[in-house]
Design an enzyme around this catalytic site. Structure first.
Site, PDB file in Angstrom:
ATOM      1  N   GLY A 263       0.754  -1.211   0.053  1.00 13.42           N
ATOM      2  CA  GLY A 263      -0.138   0.011  -0.111  1.00 13.42           C
ATOM      3  C   GLY A 263       0.925   1.065  -0.040  1.00 13.42           C
ATOM      4  O   GLY A 263       2.101   1.354  -0.632  1.00 13.42           O
ATOM      5  N   HIS A 264       0.295   2.328   0.420  1.00 13.84           N
ATOM      6  CA  HIS A 264       0.773   3.622   0.488  1.00 13.84           C
ATOM      7  C   HIS A 264       2.228   3.668   1.316  1.00 13.84           C
ATOM      8  O   HIS A 264       3.101   4.096   0.785  1.00 13.84           O
ATOM      9  CB  HIS A 264      -0.217   4.643   1.202  1.00 13.84           C
ATOM     10  CG  HIS A 264       0.331   5.903   1.346  1.00 13.84           C
ATOM     11  ND1 HIS A 264       0.326   6.696   0.106  1.00 13.84           N
ATOM     12  CD2 HIS A 264       0.476   6.786   2.383  1.00 13.84           C
ATOM     13  CE1 HIS A 264       0.586   8.062   0.554  1.00 13.84           C
ATOM     14  NE2 HIS A 264       0.741   8.183   1.860  1.00 13.84           N
ATOM     15  N   PHE A 265       2.325   3.263   2.505  1.00  9.89           N
ATOM     16  CA  PHE A 265       3.689   3.057   3.286  1.00  9.89           C
ATOM     17  C   PHE A 265       4.518   1.856   2.740  1.00  9.89           C
ATOM     18  O   PHE A 265       4.484   1.037   3.713  1.00  9.89           O
ATOM     19  CB  PHE A 265       3.152   3.290   4.698  1.00  9.89           C
ATOM     20  CG  PHE A 265       3.076   4.698   5.141  1.00  9.89           C
ATOM     21  CD1 PHE A 265       3.928   5.671   5.511  1.00  9.89           C
ATOM     22  CD2 PHE A 265       1.618   4.939   5.424  1.00  9.89           C
ATOM     23  CE1 PHE A 265       3.640   6.800   5.869  1.00  9.89           C
ATOM     24  CE2 PHE A 265       1.396   6.209   5.820  1.00  9.89           C
ATOM     25  CZ  PHE A 265       2.292   7.169   6.221  1.00  9.89           C
TER      26      PHE A 265
END
Length: 284
Positions: A263-265
């Site tokens: 995901g994002h991180f």
């Protein structure tokens, strides 16, 4: 593996906290974090790169251990943040450097590149956007605030600062949540809970429209200067979509683009893969 030093720089009276590792004389690498995090998000990456780079990772003003002046004394805009980081690079002697940009670090770093193209030796974008097609529908509540900056639309965004939202940003799109350390989530929520931080972040939500307005300027820089460019993204990011990464090749045909199943991180689950990609990219 080199030692990480934890330092403060005085930037025109503003205390900017930063991590420093590696050996002066090695290629310089500036790491720029995103929302709602700080330089601690690079805690796993720095040791993997410090043998080959001289690294500094500042906390942006208002974030982490850097000063968070009151809003009536410091305008929380991306232009202002970029100006502070630009001065920070002067203070720490980063005259030519590559940048690793993530989330809020992207519009910060891209502003530096536009202002000082001669200083930039390469760009690594990890979920750092510069194209409209990279913005997901997750931005719709913030877009509504841009279109009508009413008190009601501002209040509607406070949920994005809640502890459960921070955890969701870290874990959404991650196949195995047990790989995500709770430490970064807890630290980010600690910083978000500081008095006045909610309005600082809401100011930045409003000002993010300035970044979108600058996308054509960033893209013109990419086309004219064609910096060495690696886009390596968590493909399940709920905010910045894979088409935003692919779009870099439109302006920099030689750009390398790759995706990770996270995901994002992305550093939380794939720091080793990202480090390997960076080392391979700059080795050629």
């Amino acid at each position: 593996m080199s030692t990480v030093h934890y330092r403060h720089a005085n930037v025109d009276g503003l205390k900017i906290f930063y991590r420093e590792a590696g050996t002066p004389g090695k290629p310089k690498l500036l790491l720029l974090h995103g929302f709602p995090s700080a330089g601690h998000m690079f805690r796993d990456l720095i040791p993997l790169l410090s043998k080959d780079f001289h690294i500094v990772a500042p906390d942006l003003p208002g974030f982490g251990q850097s000063d968070m002046p009151p809003r009536d004394q410091f305008g929380y805009t991306f232009d202002h943040i970029a100006d502070v980081i630009d001065r920070f690079t002067d203070v720490v002697g980063f005259d030519r450097y590559a940048i690793y940009v993530f989330d809020y670090g992207a519009p910060t770093g891209f502003r530096l590149a536009v202002k000082h193209p001669e200083r930039i030796t390469g760009i690594v974008s990890q979920n750092g956007n510069a194209y409209v097609e990279g913005l997901s529908d997750g931005w719709n509540p913030i877009r509504a605030y841009w279109e009508n900056p009413s008190d009601a639309n501002r209040e509607a965004l406070r949920g994005m600062l809640a502890p459960e939202t921070t955890r969701w940003q870290y874990t959404h799109g991650v196949a195995d949540e047990s790989l995500v350390s709770p430490d970064g989530i807890a630290l980010d929520n600690h910083y978000l809970a500081r008095a006045g931080m909610d309005d600082v972040q809401l100011d930045l939500f409003l000002d993010y429209q300035s970044n979108v307005a600058l996308y054509p300027v960033f893209q013109a820089y990419f086309r004219e200067h064609k910096p060495r460019f690696l886009a390596i993204w968590g493909k399940n990011d709920p905010f910045f979509l894979p088409p935003g990464a692919e779009a870099f090749k439109r302006d920099i045909p030689e750009a390398r683009v790759s995706f990770l199943d996270t995901g994002h991180f992305a550093l939380e689950t794939h720091a080793g893969e990202i480090a390997d990609a960076i080392l391979a990219f700059f080795a050629h």
